[in-house]
Design a protein around this motif. Sequence first.
Motif, PDB file in Angstrom:
ATOM      1  N   GLY A 155       0.986  -1.056   0.219  1.00  0.00           N
ATOM      2  CA  GLY A 155      -0.049  -0.018   0.107  1.00  0.00           C
ATOM      3  C   GLY A 155       0.876   1.321   0.139  1.00  0.00           C
ATOM      4  N   SER A 210       1.104   3.351   2.378  1.00  0.00           N
ATOM      5  CA  SER A 210       1.752   3.484   3.944  1.00  0.00           C
ATOM      6  C   SER A 210       3.018   2.202   3.935  1.00  0.00           C
ATOM      7  N   HIS A 235       0.493  -8.092   0.467  1.00  0.00           N
ATOM      8  CA  HIS A 235      -0.478  -7.335   1.167  1.00  0.00           C
ATOM      9  C   HIS A 235      -1.067  -8.074   2.295  1.00  0.00           C
ATOM     10  N   GLY A 294      -1.411  -0.370   6.106  1.00  0.00           N
ATOM     11  CA  GLY A 294      -2.654   0.562   5.863  1.00  0.00           C
ATOM     12  C   GLY A 294      -3.926   0.087   6.312  1.00  0.00           C
ATOM     13  N   ASP A 295      -4.921   0.443   6.175  1.00  0.00           N
ATOM     14  CA  ASP A 295      -6.376   0.118   6.849  1.00  0.00           C
ATOM     15  C   ASP A 295      -6.648  -1.240   5.844  1.00  0.00           C
ATOM     16  N   GLY A 296      -6.644  -1.241   4.647  1.00  0.00           N
ATOM     17  CA  GLY A 296      -7.239  -2.442   3.762  1.00  0.00           C
ATOM     18  C   GLY A 296      -6.042  -3.395   4.258  1.00  0.00           C
ATOM     19  N   ILE A 320      -9.124   4.525   3.210  1.00  0.00           N
ATOM     20  CA  ILE A 320      -9.343   4.355   1.682  1.00  0.00           C
ATOM     21  C   ILE A 320      -8.224   3.443   1.361  1.00  0.00           C
ATOM     22  N   THR A 374      -4.146   1.972  -4.664  1.00  0.00           N
ATOM     23  CA  THR A 374      -4.797   1.116  -5.977  1.00  0.00           C
ATOM     24  C   THR A 374      -5.983   2.169  -6.277  1.00  0.00           C
ATOM     25  N   GLU A 383       1.272 -17.357  -2.196  1.00  0.00           N
ATOM     26  CA  GLU A 383       1.680 -15.788  -2.513  1.00  0.00           C
ATOM     27  C   GLU A 383       3.235 -15.700  -1.766  1.00  0.00           C
TER      28      GLU A 383
HETATM   29  C1  LIG Z   1      -3.042 -10.030  -2.511  1.00  0.00           C
HETATM   30  C2  LIG Z   1      -3.174  -8.820  -3.129  1.00  0.00           C
HETATM   31  N1  LIG Z   1      -4.485  -8.398  -3.420  1.00  0.00           N
HETATM   32  C3  LIG Z   1      -4.362  -7.001  -3.767  1.00  0.00           C
HETATM   33  C4  LIG Z   1      -3.599  -6.316  -3.947  1.00  0.00           C
HETATM   34  C5  LIG Z   1      -3.573  -4.845  -4.473  1.00  0.00           C
HETATM   35  N2  LIG Z   1      -3.522  -3.845  -3.606  1.00  0.00           N
HETATM   36  C6  LIG Z   1      -2.248  -3.185  -3.233  1.00  0.00           C
HETATM   37  S1  LIG Z   1      -2.575  -2.025  -2.039  1.00  0.00           S
HETATM   38  C7  LIG Z   1      -3.979  -2.237  -1.696  1.00  0.00           C
HETATM   39  C8  LIG Z   1      -4.827  -1.671  -0.706  1.00  0.00           C
HETATM   40  C9  LIG Z   1      -3.971  -0.515  -0.209  1.00  0.00           C
HETATM   41  O1  LIG Z   1      -5.018   0.267   0.825  1.00  0.00           O
HETATM   42  P1  LIG Z   1      -4.344   0.366   2.192  1.00  0.00           P
HETATM   43  O2  LIG Z   1      -3.824  -1.182   2.899  1.00  0.00           O
HETATM   44  O3  LIG Z   1      -5.255   1.062   2.977  1.00  0.00           O
HETATM   45  O4  LIG Z   1      -3.096   1.099   2.014  1.00  0.00           O
HETATM   46  P2  LIG Z   1      -2.963   2.686   1.397  1.00  0.00           P
HETATM   47  O5  LIG Z   1      -2.475   2.572   0.117  1.00  0.00           O
HETATM   48  O6  LIG Z   1      -4.199   3.107   1.674  1.00  0.00           O
HETATM   49  O7  LIG Z   1      -1.649   3.246   2.451  1.00  0.00           O
HETATM   50  C10 LIG Z   1      -4.445  -3.447  -2.490  1.00  0.00           C
HETATM   51  C11 LIG Z   1      -5.854  -3.804  -2.618  1.00  0.00           C
HETATM   52  C12 LIG Z   1      -2.275  -6.693  -3.576  1.00  0.00           C
HETATM   53  N3  LIG Z   1      -1.196  -6.058  -3.870  1.00  0.00           N
HETATM   54  N4  LIG Z   1      -1.990  -8.019  -3.280  1.00  0.00           N
END
Ligand SMILES: Cc1ncc(C[n+]2csc(CCOP(=O)(O)OP(=O)(O)O)c2C)c(N)n1
Lengths: 314, 631
Positions: A62, A64, A80, A104-106, A135, A139, B322
């Motif tokens: 992410g 972050s 991730h 990150g929050d995701g 958010i 991505t 992964e």
């Molecule tokens: C297994 C996997 N699924 C999806 C992704 C795509 N992906 C990269 S970052 C992200 C979400 C980022 O959001 P967050 O964790 O909130 O971090 P931010 O960018 O907001 O700091 C996603 C879905 C990935 N890299 N790996």
Amino acid sequence: MTCSLLDCGTVEERDFEMSDFEGTVARWCPGCGDHAVLSSVQRLLADERLPPEQTVFVSGIGCSSRFPHYLNTYGFHGIHGRALPLATGMKLVRPDLHTFVVMGDGDCCSIGAAHWVHAIRYNVDMVVILLDNNIYGLTKKQTSPTTPQGFGTNTQPRGSYLPALDPLSVTLGVTNASFVAQTADWAPGHLYETLRAAYRHRGFSFVRVLQRCPVWTLSIFRTAVQQPQMTELLLHEDGIGDDGTSQLYKNHLSHDPADLDRARALARAGDRVRLGLFFHDPTRPRYDALRALPVHTAEERIATLNEELDRYAV
Amino acid sequence: MSTRSPVSVTDASAPGAIRVREHAVEVVSDSGEGAQKCGQFFGAISAKLGNGVWTVEIIPAEIQPPARTPSGASGVRIRIGSGAVTNWGDHADLVVAFNEQVLLARHRCDALAPGAIVLIESMWAEHHDERIRAQWQAAMTELASGGYRIVPVPMEQECLEIVDNARRGKNMFVLGLLAAIYDRDLDRVRAQIELGFEKKSEAIRAANIQLMERGAAWAREHLGLRVEIETVASDHDLVVMNGNQALGMGAIAAGFDFCAMYPITPATSVSHYLADVFDTVGGTLHQAEDEIAAIGAAIGASYAGKVAFTVTSGPGLALKTEFIGLAVMTEVPLVIVNVQRGGPSTGLPTKVEQSDLLAAMFGQPGDVPKVVMAPATIEECFHCMVTARRIAETFRCVVVILSDANLATGVQPFPRPQLDVEWQARRPDLSPVSERARPFDWDDRTGLSRRIIPGQPGGMHTLTGLIHDEDSKVSYAPGVNERACSMRSRKMAVLQQTLEPPRVHGAETGRLLIVGWGSTRGAIEEAVDRAREEGLAVSALHMRFLSPLEPGLKDIFRRFDQVLTVEINYSDKPDDPFVTDENRRRGQLCFVLRAQTLVDVDCWTRVPGEPLRPGRILTEIRSRIGEGVER
Ligand SMILES: Cc1ncc(C[n+]2csc(CCOP(=O)(O)OP(=O)(O)O)c2C)c(N)n1
Ligand code: SF4
Ligand SMILES: [Mg+2]
């Protein structure tokens, strides 16, 4: 072992400047809240005299999670949602490493949620920073579990359907939580004090940082930033606070961080943004401490295994 | 006995001493009646006396299946011989059954030799419950086709003389029966019971010994049957254990001190073994919250300076995908033990299959070169851990070990490993490195580079799963990805050059070469030996490294008219509807060999949910090259 209040400055004689911890130039967007967190962390590392080679930042994926690249410590920019397992395994075999995790929050609350819950319970000694911009930043604006209900994104353009998940309540709800705090990127003094308290806690120190993302969620934190009366500081002699922040934010609430029930009540959503130490219990069992073992030499291991083989001898 | 029985029930006292080179005995019961323990003891005693032994567990899918049902059959086959025994054989020659339903289960899957001797609990024939008597009758009718010599034994009645609950004592009574039939020294048997129940109370040990003695006495008095198998005392020191114990011990011998796992059959018992002993050598067994976390923790531990490992089976391997990619990308050494079971999905959790080869080699998106190796024997389960750790560390790579359910639960004696401190991992080196040291200082020719770990002053860097250069800096510059990919791939070529060509079992040339991998080696080589005795020009080749493949295969293949893989995985039969040479889905090793050698390798694969039987392989050999040869 992690530098505690007692052995600070006695074990480690070296002095560091913030610049000793600078890695490549941070590539976050201008105005991104992550910059402030990076500065606070660099200051903390210098002030606490953490040798860069003894310090490891682990992250997921992410915006972050780019964090480790911008520091001159060891780092592991993983996959991730899975920073916590990496950090757990690392800490179990190398308790001497100062361990920080940035998510990150995701990363933390969605794809990595299972690891998050279990890591809280393991209570392994590490500082865990959740950079919560509500958010998916990297991505490009998809709904995250912490996106406010009704907030439009590229995957839920008519507004997020469900009430946002509250990371503080989740963390406080997990058995064996030991340190739970909330701070904000726009309150640098408070941010620094929070990180310092987290670092000094032995166990899983969970810090949720409210983080501005001017690109995708500008409106979400705007009122909180512009109207200090929206904010309420949790204060206590065992809590977190600094004079500058207390002067700026006039709403003060006395909260004893030993009180878990009240911490849970305060974490539940209200119209105020609450910053401070919600919960702290330094006595919770730590999986890393419980699993610590003396080192055995190769010869000792071979001798033990030979005895073991005797039991299977024909 | 019962005149109502439609099959000829042999007179229990009929004499019959036979002298054989080998014999297979099965003990089957309801789950929880202890047939497995009885069989394990009998196998261990026989090994100690100098017999070759192979033991296979018969495991029901449920923990507590209903009593007296075919699906609940639980037990063990012990094949013993005067020479080495390398597999479970074709059929059981002697069966001890605790009820007629579990016996039916074995009959229905063709596990019993025609005319096999069956010792069966007699209480059901005369049971007060009419339904049970009817079941017995029906079973005897069905069993008639096997022509078995059925000998009723009053197990319950005899055990009640010693214990209140015969369910918990029959297994030792049966051990006594077997000890008398196979003429095992009772002092040895007593010693085995003492050892096997060492954690139990003195009273329990004594009762079990009494039960065994009563069984032996009963057999001497009532059974004329004696089976003589010559025992040849070995000149090596031997140890006896199953493949999962061997993997666990091998891990300690190799100097591993961190294993992270999540429970999954049939891999779990590796962790049960380690949970017992690992911390006495300073090792940590971490049960993680899932398989993803398990491999993550193992990678974290390896990153911090160790070589860690994780143990799993099919569904778990799928989840680790992964993270495997991350370990390969960041060149963090790692060993993954995958104890294969039947798949896909939850599949056949307790049954053997060899269907994970392609998943292990190619299961991750992107180019993920890694080492895949497969032990063929229990002994190799032990030693492969040492080899795997060394390769992982030297090459900064991922090594997958493919064991399977047959090895996991099979018990076999093998020469006691002569442990060597050199096998042990070195302590992590935390000495300072020069400021110019690079985390991926690839040697252009070999792709090898020195590992730098946290704690080394001067070596600070951030590992990343993103494409990176020698400094571990993310870089999308032209050429960077090409070079990094080639460096990771090159290591495999270098390793391949250090491998020995595999050795042909049998003549170096001939009409048919059978190629196998993993636990099928014993069955394949036995089939080949039997075929060669019949004059058939067949040889066998067994692969230990599947990725990279061992060298010299093309040369070997060229010396045979036909090359055929024999594997326990699915393939289309050439004459199946719609199947053509072009669309035929072949066995997994076959697929790899065809791709790598351009030889028209054929396959004979089956997924019976049990180990391959040498007799079935022999039949296939005969059908391919048997014509015109006198038999
Ligand atoms: C297994 C996997 N699924 C999806 C992704 C795509 N992906 C990269 S970052 C992200 C979400 C980022 O959001 P967050 O964790 O909130 O971090 P931010 O960018 O907001 O700091 C996603 C879905 C990935 N890299 N790996
Ligand atoms: S997209 Fe948002 S979170 Fe990501 S770097 Fe830019 S401002 Fe920061
Ligand atoms: Mg986010």
